[in-house]
Design an enzyme around this catalytic site. Structure first.
Site, PDB file in Angstrom:
ATOM      1  N   PHE A  17       0.847  -1.183   0.000  1.00  0.00           N
ATOM      2  CA  PHE A  17       0.000   0.000   0.000  1.00  0.00           C
ATOM      3  C   PHE A  17       0.889   1.242   0.000  1.00  0.00           C
ATOM      4  CE2 PHE A  17      -3.838  -2.305   1.151  1.00  0.00           C
ATOM      5  CZ  PHE A  17      -4.848  -1.460   0.690  1.00  0.00           C
ATOM      6  N   HIS A  47       1.667  -6.097   7.332  1.00  0.00           N
ATOM      7  CA  HIS A  47       0.773  -6.448   6.227  1.00  0.00           C
ATOM      8  C   HIS A  47       1.550  -6.725   4.944  1.00  0.00           C
ATOM      9  CE1 HIS A  47      -2.883  -5.306   8.513  1.00  0.00           C
ATOM     10  NE2 HIS A  47      -2.002  -4.531   9.136  1.00  0.00           N
ATOM     11  N   HIS A  51      -0.515 -12.459   4.800  1.00  0.00           N
ATOM     12  CA  HIS A  51      -0.610 -12.080   6.203  1.00  0.00           C
ATOM     13  C   HIS A  51      -2.028 -12.278   6.730  1.00  0.00           C
ATOM     14  CE1 HIS A  51      -1.862  -8.410   4.052  1.00  0.00           C
ATOM     15  NE2 HIS A  51      -2.619  -8.172   5.121  1.00  0.00           N
ATOM     16  N   ASP A  53      -4.854 -10.586   9.111  1.00  0.00           N
ATOM     17  CA  ASP A  53      -5.309  -9.406   9.856  1.00  0.00           C
ATOM     18  C   ASP A  53      -5.848  -9.838  11.215  1.00  0.00           C
ATOM     19  OD1 ASP A  53      -4.743  -7.732   7.769  1.00  0.00           O
ATOM     20  OD2 ASP A  53      -6.841  -7.323   7.233  1.00  0.00           O
ATOM     21  N   HIS A  57      -6.752  -4.719  13.841  1.00  0.00           N
ATOM     22  CA  HIS A  57      -6.499  -3.930  12.632  1.00  0.00           C
ATOM     23  C   HIS A  57      -7.693  -3.059  12.269  1.00  0.00           C
ATOM     24  CE1 HIS A  57      -5.120  -2.762   8.723  1.00  0.00           C
ATOM     25  NE2 HIS A  57      -5.937  -3.551   8.062  1.00  0.00           N
ATOM     26  N   HIS A 162     -14.277  -5.354   5.998  1.00  0.00           N
ATOM     27  CA  HIS A 162     -13.638  -5.665   7.277  1.00  0.00           C
ATOM     28  C   HIS A 162     -14.637  -5.588   8.424  1.00  0.00           C
ATOM     29  CE1 HIS A 162      -9.855  -5.136   5.063  1.00  0.00           C
ATOM     30  NE2 HIS A 162      -9.242  -5.736   6.075  1.00  0.00           N
TER      31      HIS A 162
END
Length: 211
Positions: A17, A47, A51, A53, A57, A162
């Site tokens: 990112f 991350h 990975h 989360d 997070h 999420h």
């Protein structure tokens, strides 16, 4: 049984990112006349690459990665290929793909969205519709995995997918490498590193054929 490694190689070239920490490694000790071993220091985001989360997070009161139950990361897993669903993978497309491999109550679902994962950052990766996650939760799903950097679009500020995971107390794997994985049922083995108090952790993600 065959073991399939679905972990991408981690290096300084690993896409991240924008603004997140790039991977770097430094050799601290080297084998030589005065040293019997090689030892390196690494710097990386939690991350990076494949990975898991942690709830922390996306939930300020969520558990860190060292406190999560490991059971969701190990067990039977349905892999579905949805490489034509941009910008969002829908509930109906997941349901159809699961039906095609004769899976009705998946505990773990991994979604392949790329034909080949890109070697550079892809701002327009395919995300997962929050409604699809809500539906998977009603089917008994405990973990969702993707071959993208996130369940949500790169520009999301609301983190709808999420938050759907948070409501259902599911677990997340991101950044998997599924380029050569056919749709079907496998055994997933992908426990996260036990990093105290952190929001995510790297995994060495494996699939094992069931027969």
């Amino acid at each position: 049984m065959t073991i399939i490694d679905i972990t991408p190689l981690v290096s300084a070239a690993t896409p991240m990112f924008p603004g997140d920490t790039k991977f770097s490694a430094t050799r601290c000790w080297e084998i030589g006349a005065d040293c019997p071993v090689n030892v390196s220091r690494i710097v990386m985001s939690t991350h990076t690459g494949a990975h898991a989360d942690a709830p922390l997070h996306y939930d300020e009161n969520g558990k860190p990665i060292d406190q999560v139950d490991l059971a969701p990361y190990i067990g039977p897993c349905a892999v579905v290929q949805l490489t034509d669903q941009s910008p969002l993978v829908s509930k109906d497309s997941i349901a159809k793909a699961l039906d095609e491999i004769s899976v009705t109550a998946p505990e773990r679902v991994i979604i392949r969205t790329y034909e080949r994962i890109p070697s550079e950052w892809d701002e327009n990766f395919t995300a997962i519709d929050a409604g699809a996650i809500d539906w998977l939760a009603t089917c008994g799903c405990r973990l969702i995995g993707v071959d993208t950097p996130s369940l949500d679009p790169a520009s999301s500020k609301t983190m709808d997918a999420h938050n759907a995971v948070r409501r259902a107390d599911m677990r997340i794997l991101e950044g998997l490498r599924l380029d050569d994985v056919a749709p079907g049922v496998y055994e997933l083995i992908a426990p996260p590193l036990k990093l105290k108090g952190l929001d995510a952790a790297p995994v060495r993600a494996l699939l094992r054929t069931m027969s």
